[in-house]
Design an enzyme around this catalytic site. Structure first.
Site, PDB file in Angstrom:
ATOM      1  CB  CYS A  15      49.372  41.119  38.497  1.00 37.12           C
ATOM      2  SG  CYS A  15      48.186  41.702  39.643  1.00 37.12           S
ATOM      3  CB  CYS A  25      53.162  42.820  41.516  1.00 34.55           C
ATOM      4  SG  CYS A  25      51.804  41.841  40.824  1.00 34.55           S
ATOM      5  CD  GLU A  69      52.321  44.656  37.856  1.00 31.65           C
ATOM      6  OE1 GLU A  69      51.584  43.721  37.464  1.00 31.65           O
ATOM      7  OE2 GLU A  69      52.106  45.681  38.459  1.00 31.65           O
ATOM      8  CB  CYS A 129      48.896  44.628  43.637  1.00 31.65           C
ATOM      9  SG  CYS A 129      49.446  42.953  43.204  1.00 31.65           S
ATOM     10  CG  ASN A 161      45.835  41.868  32.985  1.00 33.33           C
ATOM     11  OD1 ASN A 161      46.336  42.268  32.017  1.00 33.33           O
ATOM     12  ND2 ASN A 161      44.848  42.432  33.493  1.00 33.33           N
ATOM     13  CB  VAL A 162      46.866  35.292  33.004  1.00 38.15           C
ATOM     14  CG1 VAL A 162      46.037  33.975  32.691  1.00 38.15           C
ATOM     15  CG2 VAL A 162      47.797  35.734  31.971  1.00 38.15           C
ATOM     16  CD  GLU A 163      40.777  40.048  34.653  1.00 39.36           C
ATOM     17  OE1 GLU A 163      39.785  39.680  34.259  1.00 39.36           O
ATOM     18  OE2 GLU A 163      41.091  41.256  35.077  1.00 39.36           O
TER      19      GLU A 163
HETATM   20  N1  THU Z   1      46.460  44.137  37.530  1.00 43.44           N
HETATM   21  C1  THU Z   1      47.684  43.856  37.012  1.00 43.44           C
HETATM   22  O1  THU Z   1      48.236  43.022  36.152  1.00 43.44           O
HETATM   23  N2  THU Z   1      48.990  44.429  37.672  1.00 43.44           N
HETATM   24  C2  THU Z   1      48.737  45.550  38.829  1.00 43.44           C
HETATM   25  O2  THU Z   1      49.574  46.316  39.179  1.00 43.44           O
HETATM   26  C3  THU Z   1      47.420  46.231  39.178  1.00 43.44           C
HETATM   27  C4  THU Z   1      46.397  44.956  38.468  1.00 43.44           C
HETATM   28  C5  THU Z   1      45.479  43.488  36.885  1.00 43.44           C
HETATM   29  C6  THU Z   1      44.625  42.388  37.771  1.00 43.44           C
HETATM   30  C7  THU Z   1      43.380  42.300  37.157  1.00 43.44           C
HETATM   31  O3  THU Z   1      43.566  41.454  36.157  1.00 43.44           O
HETATM   32  C8  THU Z   1      43.071  43.822  36.665  1.00 43.44           C
HETATM   33  O4  THU Z   1      44.288  44.370  36.663  1.00 43.44           O
HETATM   34  C9  THU Z   1      42.236  44.655  37.645  1.00 43.44           C
HETATM   35  O5  THU Z   1      42.705  44.532  38.764  1.00 43.44           O
END
Ligand code: THU
Length: 142
Positions: A55, A102, A57, A99, A44-46
């Site tokens: 996310c 995704c 995925e 989510c 994941n990249v925020e």
């Molecule tokens: N996140 C994902 O990368 N994939 C998921 O299926 C659920 C959530 C990440 C998004 C965010 O960076 C962190 O998890 C918390 O929600």
């Protein structure tokens, strides 16, 4: 073709170390397995603008398309949790299922390859993408 579940889960777990998640501190790794045997993983990249977060995925799916991976998508492994000292998500977290966004992104890859990929997570979680996203919107809906 059959995919080695343990290998794909391990790849996802290793990828979780690549997470850029300074806000949630929740590291997620996602690994995709294709019919030709290739596997690809991402994290994941925020963003400081929280809602722009990508996310794991979604990053993996985009990376597959950018890398020219056109082989059918067979399975997806997802791992998430608080990071250990090496950045890898600690084991023991409840299964992380994709989510809603995704699910839709993965559906595009599934349609491209004509598959209904398996989705794997910790604690033995397994489902078909079509179970997670029934009646999906796709190219045929346009
Ligand atoms: N996140 C994902 O990368 N994939 C998921 O299926 C659920 C959530 C990440 C998004 C965010 O960076 C962190 O998890 C918390 O929600």
């Amino acid at each position: 073709m059959s995919v080695d579940r343990d290998a794909l889960m391990a790849l996802a777990r290793r990828a979780s170390a690549l997470a850029y998640a300074p806000y949630s501190k929740f590291h997620v790794g996602a690994a995709l397995a294709f019919a030709d045997g290739r596997m690809l993983a991402a994290a994941n990249v925020e963003n400081a603008s929280y809602g722009l977060t990508l996310c794991a995925e979604t990053v993996a799916a985009a990376s597959a398309l950018q890398g020219g991976l056109a082989s059918p998508l067979v399975a997806v492994a997802i791992v998430g949790g608080a990071p250990g000292p090496d950045g890898i998500a600690l084991a023991g977290h409840a299964p992380v299922t994709p989510c809603g966004r995704c699910r839709q992104v993965l559906h595009e890859l599934a349609v491209l390859g004509g598959t209904d990929p398996l989705i794997w997570g910790d604690s033995g979680f397994e489902a078909r993408l079509s179970e997670l996203l029934p009646h999906a919107f796709g190219p045929a809906s346009l």
